[in-house]
Design an enzyme around this catalytic site. Structure first.
Site, mmCIF file in Angstrom:
data_model
loop_
_atom_site.group_PDB
_atom_site.id
_atom_site.type_symbol
_atom_site.label_atom_id
_atom_site.label_comp_id
_atom_site.label_asym_id
_atom_site.label_seq_id
_atom_site.Cartn_x
_atom_site.Cartn_y
_atom_site.Cartn_z
ATOM 1 N N GLY A 111 7.204 0.490 8.390
ATOM 2 C CA GLY A 111 8.428 0.247 9.154
ATOM 3 C C GLY A 111 9.394 -0.677 8.420
ATOM 4 O O GLY A 111 10.601 -0.636 8.662
ATOM 5 N N GLU A 114 11.229 1.563 6.150
ATOM 6 C CA GLU A 114 12.126 2.370 6.998
ATOM 7 C C GLU A 114 13.363 1.567 7.404
ATOM 8 O O GLU A 114 14.476 2.099 7.434
ATOM 9 C CB GLU A 114 11.361 2.853 8.235
HETATM 10 C C1 LIG Z 1 0.866 -6.176 2.902
HETATM 11 C C2 LIG Z 1 -0.598 -6.362 2.570
HETATM 12 C C3 LIG Z 1 -1.000 -5.413 1.435
HETATM 13 C C4 LIG Z 1 -0.799 -7.832 2.097
HETATM 14 O O1 LIG Z 1 -2.165 -8.091 1.897
HETATM 15 P P1 LIG Z 1 -2.656 -9.603 1.699
HETATM 16 O O2 LIG Z 1 -1.869 -10.246 0.619
HETATM 17 O O3 LIG Z 1 -4.136 -9.545 1.529
HETATM 18 O O4 LIG Z 1 -2.268 -10.373 3.041
HETATM 19 P P2 LIG Z 1 -2.929 -10.189 4.461
HETATM 20 O O5 LIG Z 1 -3.963 -11.256 4.654
HETATM 21 O O6 LIG Z 1 -3.363 -8.797 4.686
HETATM 22 O O7 LIG Z 1 -1.689 -10.461 5.427
HETATM 23 C C5 LIG Z 1 -1.271 -11.771 5.830
HETATM 24 C C6 LIG Z 1 -1.196 -11.786 7.344
HETATM 25 O O8 LIG Z 1 -0.211 -10.835 7.757
HETATM 26 C C7 LIG Z 1 -0.766 -9.910 8.677
HETATM 27 N N1 LIG Z 1 -0.118 -8.606 8.540
HETATM 28 C C8 LIG Z 1 0.229 -7.987 7.398
HETATM 29 N N2 LIG Z 1 0.797 -6.814 7.656
HETATM 30 C C9 LIG Z 1 0.800 -6.677 8.993
HETATM 31 C C10 LIG Z 1 1.243 -5.669 9.880
HETATM 32 N N3 LIG Z 1 1.839 -4.547 9.444
HETATM 33 N N4 LIG Z 1 1.070 -5.853 11.191
HETATM 34 C C11 LIG Z 1 0.498 -6.980 11.661
HETATM 35 N N5 LIG Z 1 0.072 -7.983 10.888
HETATM 36 C C12 LIG Z 1 0.218 -7.828 9.571
HETATM 37 C C13 LIG Z 1 -2.236 -9.867 8.296
HETATM 38 O O9 LIG Z 1 -3.000 -9.391 9.383
HETATM 39 C C14 LIG Z 1 -2.495 -11.337 7.998
HETATM 40 O O10 LIG Z 1 -2.601 -12.054 9.226
HETATM 41 P P3 LIG Z 1 -3.826 -13.047 9.468
HETATM 42 O O11 LIG Z 1 -3.628 -13.564 10.861
HETATM 43 O O12 LIG Z 1 -3.675 -14.104 8.413
HETATM 44 O O13 LIG Z 1 -5.060 -12.245 9.293
HETATM 45 C C15 LIG Z 1 -1.476 -6.118 3.796
HETATM 46 O O14 LIG Z 1 -1.208 -7.136 4.745
HETATM 47 C C16 LIG Z 1 -1.247 -4.792 4.444
HETATM 48 O O15 LIG Z 1 -1.717 -3.792 3.953
HETATM 49 N N6 LIG Z 1 -0.565 -4.780 5.592
HETATM 50 C C17 LIG Z 1 -0.376 -3.598 6.417
HETATM 51 C C18 LIG Z 1 0.663 -2.655 5.782
HETATM 52 C C19 LIG Z 1 0.791 -1.395 6.616
HETATM 53 O O16 LIG Z 1 -0.157 -0.675 6.829
HETATM 54 N N7 LIG Z 1 2.008 -1.118 7.088
HETATM 55 C C20 LIG Z 1 2.300 0.036 7.911
HETATM 56 C C21 LIG Z 1 2.148 -0.309 9.369
HETATM 57 S S1 LIG Z 1 2.357 1.096 10.464
HETATM 58 C C22 LIG Z 1 4.052 1.336 10.472
HETATM 59 O O17 LIG Z 1 4.784 0.604 9.877
HETATM 60 C C23 LIG Z 1 4.542 2.479 11.307
HETATM 61 C C24 LIG Z 1 5.999 2.699 11.185
HETATM 62 O O18 LIG Z 1 6.303 3.861 10.511
#
Ligand SMILES: CC(C)(COP(=O)(O)OP(=O)(O)OC[C@H]1O[C@@H](n2cnc3c(N)ncnc32)[C@H](O)[C@@H]1OP(=O)(O)O)[C@@H](O)C(=O)NCCC(=O)NCCSC(=O)CCO
Length: 260
Positions: A111, A114
């Protein structure tokens, strides 16, 4: 109006809108979409704002996507409502008659990508990473990713990104045409503001008309689009700015536009 998950500042005719949930990499939840919609309503009505920069807080992310914890328990109908809410906010950004620049300061995923594609131009920090990784969650892009990405980079590259969920570098995004410019991370906002101030100095009605000709025309057949462009061109001749622009050229001076 005051905002909590979005920050809104104005500086020299440029609005700076910052997604403000750095603890979750600026993940886009309902509250963000609602506040973002209200900010863009405010910007649309504000004659002092001539260009917009949209960025993320912190140095890790523009936005890492829709908030996965909010998506977790959605029924199909609720998922549709969530996507429609995102769509309504995106429409406010896309339909704004002022130029918008996304300054990508890190992860720009799902998103987040997007949302960046709803802006007119994208400047990325060298450290930015872009992608549509929804497939890795067992879902697909629901905020325009399948359509806007394909229009920006072509169907083949859009399929490559969306099918694999792979994340690409800012440099790769530049080569694919997904971003317009890549700059050192420390200069991102400075460069985005430089561009925004340059655009803010141009004729606002001419920019609004040409944005409409481009954005609406791209979805028309060629003949309709060319005629729409002709109508937009003709509308420029109703403005004071066109007289100023042409006079300034002939008098070899800088134009001073009034935005009307
Ligand atoms: C972006 C990534 C690759 C970063 O990884 P990393 O450096 O290991 O950091 P994290 O520990 O994963 O993230 C820090 C903190 O942020 C939270 N978080 C990250 N992304 C999201 C998210 N999309 N939603 C909710 N929370 C998020 C993560 O849980 C951590 O929180 P803590 O409380 O510290 O645990 C990695 O974070 C990643 O892959 N994120 C998801 C990317 C993704 O899949 N995006 C698509 C989502 S669906 C969408 O967008 C539909 C619309 O078309």
């Amino acid at each position: 109006m005051s905002y909590t998950v979005v920050k809104y500042q104005k500086e020299e005719g440029v609005a700076l809108v910052t997604l403000n949930r750095p603890e979750s990499l600026n993940a886009l939840n309902s509250a963000v979409f609602m506040e973002l919609g209200a900010v863009f309503d405010e910007i649309a009505q504000d004659p002092e704002v001539h260009a917009v920069v949209l960025t993320g807080s912190g140095d890790r992310a523009f936005a890492a996507g829709a908030d996965v914890s909010e998506l977790k328990n959605l029924s199909p109908l609720e998922a549709r409502e969530f996507a429609l809410m995102a769509y309504r906010t995106q429409e406010k950004i896309c339909n704004l008659s002022k130029p918008t620049i996304a300054a990508l300061n890190g992860y720009t995923l799902g998103g987040g990508c997007e949302l960046a594609m709803c802006c007119d131009l994208r400047i990325a920090a060298e450290t930015a990473r872009l992608g549509q990784p929804e497939i890795n969650l067992g879902i697909i892009p629901g905020g325009g990713g399948t359509q806007r990405l394909a229009r920006l980079v072509g169907l083949s590259r859009a399929k490559e990104l969306i099918f694999t969920g792979k994340i690409i570098t800012a440099q790769q995004a530049l080569e694919w045409g997904l971003v317009n410019q890549v700059v050192p991370a420390g200069q991102l906002l400075e460069e985005a503001f430089k561009l925004a101030r340059d655009l803010a100095g141009k004729s606002a009605p001419a920019l609004a008309l040409v944005k409409s000709a481009l954005d609406r025309g791209i979805n028309m057949d060629l003949s309709s689009a060319l005629h729409y462009e002709i109508d937009c061109f003709a509308c420029c001749f109703a403005t004071e700015d066109h007289r100023e622009g042409i006079a300034a050229f002939l008098e070899k001076r800088r134009p001073a536009y009034k935005g009307r």
